[in-house]
Design a protein around this motif. Sequence first.
Motif, PDB file in Angstrom:
ATOM      1  N   GLN A  73      22.492  -1.489  23.678  1.00  0.00           N
ATOM      2  CA  GLN A  73      22.279  -2.502  22.730  1.00  0.00           C
ATOM      3  C   GLN A  73      23.543  -3.230  22.500  1.00  0.00           C
ATOM      4  N   ALA A  74      23.730  -4.306  22.504  1.00  0.00           N
ATOM      5  CA  ALA A  74      24.964  -5.099  22.320  1.00  0.00           C
ATOM      6  C   ALA A  74      25.033  -5.950  20.919  1.00  0.00           C
ATOM      7  N   SER A  75      26.032  -5.793  20.252  1.00  0.00           N
ATOM      8  CA  SER A  75      26.216  -6.294  18.742  1.00  0.00           C
ATOM      9  C   SER A  75      27.590  -6.904  18.531  1.00  0.00           C
ATOM     10  N   PHE A  76      27.382  -8.036  17.804  1.00  0.00           N
ATOM     11  CA  PHE A  76      28.839  -8.395  17.130  1.00  0.00           C
ATOM     12  C   PHE A  76      28.478  -8.765  15.884  1.00  0.00           C
ATOM     13  N   CYS A  98      27.892 -12.268   9.440  1.00  0.00           N
ATOM     14  CA  CYS A  98      26.755 -12.494  10.399  1.00  0.00           C
ATOM     15  C   CYS A  98      26.849 -10.946  11.188  1.00  0.00           C
ATOM     16  N   ILE A  99      25.578 -10.592  11.842  1.00  0.00           N
ATOM     17  CA  ILE A  99      25.556  -9.956  12.873  1.00  0.00           C
ATOM     18  C   ILE A  99      24.570 -10.531  13.814  1.00  0.00           C
ATOM     19  N   VAL A 100      24.887  -9.943  14.923  1.00  0.00           N
ATOM     20  CA  VAL A 100      23.806 -10.294  16.052  1.00  0.00           C
ATOM     21  C   VAL A 100      23.735  -9.099  16.906  1.00  0.00           C
ATOM     22  N   VAL A 101      22.577  -8.662  17.135  1.00  0.00           N
ATOM     23  CA  VAL A 101      22.049  -7.418  17.662  1.00  0.00           C
ATOM     24  C   VAL A 101      21.039  -7.892  19.183  1.00  0.00           C
ATOM     25  N   ILE A 102      21.570  -7.412  20.162  1.00  0.00           N
ATOM     26  CA  ILE A 102      20.776  -8.029  21.142  1.00  0.00           C
ATOM     27  C   ILE A 102      20.356  -6.374  22.187  1.00  0.00           C
ATOM     28  N   ASN A 103      19.008  -6.327  21.965  1.00  0.00           N
ATOM     29  CA  ASN A 103      18.615  -4.989  22.463  1.00  0.00           C
ATOM     30  C   ASN A 103      17.987  -5.063  23.986  1.00  0.00           C
ATOM     31  N   ALA A 115      26.317 -10.748  22.916  1.00  0.00           N
ATOM     32  CA  ALA A 115      26.110 -10.991  21.406  1.00  0.00           C
ATOM     33  C   ALA A 115      27.029 -11.836  20.806  1.00  0.00           C
ATOM     34  N   GLY A 116      28.346 -11.817  21.463  1.00  0.00           N
ATOM     35  CA  GLY A 116      29.721 -12.634  21.110  1.00  0.00           C
ATOM     36  C   GLY A 116      29.248 -14.171  21.083  1.00  0.00           C
ATOM     37  N   PRO A 117      28.673 -14.726  22.179  1.00  0.00           N
ATOM     38  CA  PRO A 117      28.429 -16.166  22.421  1.00  0.00           C
ATOM     39  C   PRO A 117      27.405 -16.689  21.123  1.00  0.00           C
TER      40      PRO A 117
END
Length: 314
Positions: free
Chosen positions: A275-278, A291-296, A309-311
């Motif tokens: 799981q990638a988050s920023f 803001c939060i972005v989570v990519i599972n 998640a950064g971009p």
Amino acid sequence: MEVKTGAIKAIVNLTKSTNDTSTYNESFNYAIGYPTEPGSTFKLASMLAVIDEYNISLDEKVVVGNGECMYFDKKVKDSHAPESPTLSVQRVFETSSNVGVSKIITKYYSKNPQQFANKLNSFHLNEKLGLSIPGEGKGVIPQTKTKFWSGVTLPQLSYGYESLITPLQTLTLYNAVANDGKMVKPRFVKEIKRNGVVVKTFGTEILEEQIVKKETIAKAKKLLEGVVQNGSGKTLNITAFKVGGKTGTAQIAKTGAKKVKGKSAYGDVGDRNYQASFVGYFPAENPQYSCIVVINSPSNGVYYAAAVAGPVFK
């Protein structure tokens, strides 16, 4: 989320279709209803606790060696070899060293780990936020008197494992730092109208006037801005304005997996999901939005948060 008011300005949850992998649909509200092990974004909570209670300096030195250490039978490893065997607290956070953070927390809390759990509880991470829309998941912070606590829980907890947090809970904590320590409840409803007439309005609800001391917030902001300027979040170094935030890459436990001797609940190396988050806020000098972005389970073998998640955050 709007920093001062807690108003949610945008929220989106996309799930890849099982029968057609090129399409996505909005079938579940992961942001509020899906608590997971947060990984390195949790390191902010650990640093807020230890800085607030022990007033540690960001220049304090931490021996990280070759980026590996043992706690009983558990090896803690950094994702990249450290730039030096000894790092400052600031560099430990900027480079997201699991070894460094675990050593800081065990140094100060190993004699009384419940003190650490209590401090995390004070950030409302172990309870529901009481949102105005249904389906909120409940965070879990392990407590020493439960059967889930072991000799490796304190170091594991320090860098975002053995706990469960929803993305919105994580965002609420970061938003509180952006808001100089005032923790506000995420707000989805501004007003209710009947026949065009406003019958009820909803203002900002304060969960905590001051989650930690002002001096602690100042240090936390320095840590978060350092991540983007000099650390794991350098890809977010936007020239228009400064961003403060933190990357997080967490292994995802396999559903139903039991920890067998010699086997990991996260699957074999090469067959693991991540799981990638920023999560962060901007502009750093006068934060308006968090803001939060989570990519599972990101695909193509790229799973580090800064690359995935950064971009999206940017």
